[in-house]
Design a protein around this motif. Structure first.
Motif, PDB file in Angstrom:
ATOM      1  N   PHE A  33       0.821  -1.210   0.000  1.00 25.14           N
ATOM      2  CA  PHE A  33       0.000   0.000   0.000  1.00 25.14           C
ATOM      3  C   PHE A  33       0.857   1.262   0.000  1.00 25.14           C
ATOM      4  CE2 PHE A  33      -3.388  -2.934   0.742  1.00 25.14           C
ATOM      5  CZ  PHE A  33      -4.507  -2.308   0.190  1.00 25.14           C
ATOM      6  N   ASP A  34       2.028   1.201   0.596  1.00 22.46           N
ATOM      7  CA  ASP A  34       2.952   2.339   0.475  1.00 22.46           C
ATOM      8  C   ASP A  34       3.294   2.577  -0.991  1.00 22.46           C
ATOM      9  OD1 ASP A  34       2.998   2.778   3.185  1.00 22.46           O
ATOM     10  OD2 ASP A  34       4.942   1.816   3.526  1.00 22.46           O
ATOM     11  N   MET A  35       3.538   1.487  -1.714  1.00 22.97           N
ATOM     12  CA  MET A  35       3.858   1.616  -3.133  1.00 22.97           C
ATOM     13  C   MET A  35       2.667   2.162  -3.917  1.00 22.97           C
ATOM     14  SD  MET A  35       5.374  -1.266  -5.755  1.00 22.97           S
ATOM     15  CE  MET A  35       4.120  -2.478  -5.325  1.00 22.97           C
ATOM     16  N   LEU A  36       1.476   1.622  -3.658  1.00 15.99           N
ATOM     17  CA  LEU A  36       0.289   2.086  -4.386  1.00 15.99           C
ATOM     18  C   LEU A  36       0.048   3.576  -4.169  1.00 15.99           C
ATOM     19  CD1 LEU A  36      -2.240  -0.837  -3.741  1.00 15.99           C
ATOM     20  CD2 LEU A  36      -0.960  -0.382  -5.831  1.00 15.99           C
ATOM     21  N   LEU A  37       0.305   4.038  -2.957  1.00 18.18           N
ATOM     22  CA  LEU A  37      -0.005   5.430  -2.630  1.00 18.18           C
ATOM     23  C   LEU A  37       1.081   6.414  -3.047  1.00 18.18           C
ATOM     24  CD1 LEU A  37      -1.620   4.904   0.872  1.00 18.18           C
ATOM     25  CD2 LEU A  37      -2.768   5.694  -1.194  1.00 18.18           C
ATOM     26  N   HIS A  38       2.324   5.933  -3.200  1.00 20.96           N
ATOM     27  CA  HIS A  38       3.427   6.875  -3.425  1.00 20.96           C
ATOM     28  C   HIS A  38       4.110   6.724  -4.782  1.00 20.96           C
ATOM     29  CE1 HIS A  38       2.994   8.253   0.659  1.00 20.96           C
ATOM     30  NE2 HIS A  38       3.163   7.026   1.123  1.00 20.96           N
TER      31      HIS A  38
END
Length: 204
Positions: A33-38
């Motif tokens: 989710f860090d990757m999806l958001l950033h």
């Protein structure tokens, strides 16, 4: 196992005993989710009011995390009885019965979609070519919105699950192979222990 962030942050999620279900570890879900958001291709728009599909849902942790972070609706496919019990308990524990639809059936033979989904999570059993088969079936029944994002977990020892059209620069080849070929644009790829997470944009 718990929801990591958002409106249900800290909510403990039930998981069935045994090895039939393989929940995505909290640390891997956090990294995803860090990757999806950033990522440059991502951001909060991926989740805000999104319709999410969780294939091979297990506990439902991936789509429930998405709901906690702003998604509007989630659809789950699962066939294992113990996993279904845990999934339904987790939905009820979050108070999201009105935002979730559970299909107790094989996702490779889905019904016709009422609303296409813009974010799809696939965490199937390894080494069975299930990502391509599943996406082909979902697309045929209208579950995949234009330019949807598909997050796929496979074994780190497997090849990439889809044909990367953007890198190859070619059309999907005709083949006599009974296993389907499905294509997308590879956006990101990460290995976490024995697992590989790949993120794809599904065109058309």
């Amino acid at each position: 196992m718990r929801i990591i962030a958002g409106t249900r942050k800290g909510r403990v999620l039930a998981a069935p005993q045994g090895t039939t279900t393989r929940p995505t570890a909290d640390r891997v879900r956090q990294a995803l989710f860090d990757m999806l958001l950033h990522a440059p291709w991502g951001g909060s728009r991926l989740l805000d009011n999104a319709h999410v599909l969780d294939a091979f849902a297990g506990t439902g942790a991936l789509a429930l995390e998405a709901l906690s972070r702003g998604a509007a609706q989630a659809t789950f496919f699962e066939t294992d009885r113990a996993a279904l019990a845990a999934l339904r308990a987790n939905i009820a524990g979050c108070g999201w019965q009105d935002r979730c639809k559970v299909f107790a059936k094989d996702v490779t033979s889905p019904p016709r979609a009422a609303i296409p989904c813009s974010l799809l999570f696939l965490d199937p059993p390894y080494r069975q070519n299930l990502p391509a088969r599943t996406l082909a079936a979902l697309k045929a029944q209208g579950w995949i919105a234009p330019h949807a994002i598909a997050v796929i977990e496979t074994s780190a020892q497997e090849p990439l699950p889809l044909l990367d059209i953007e890198q190859q620069g070619v059309s999907v080849p005709e083949t006599d192979d009974p296993l389907p070929v499905f294509s997308g644009a590879l956006l990101a790829e990460r290995k976490h222990g024995a697992a590989r997470i790949s993120v794809w944009r599904i065109e058309g």
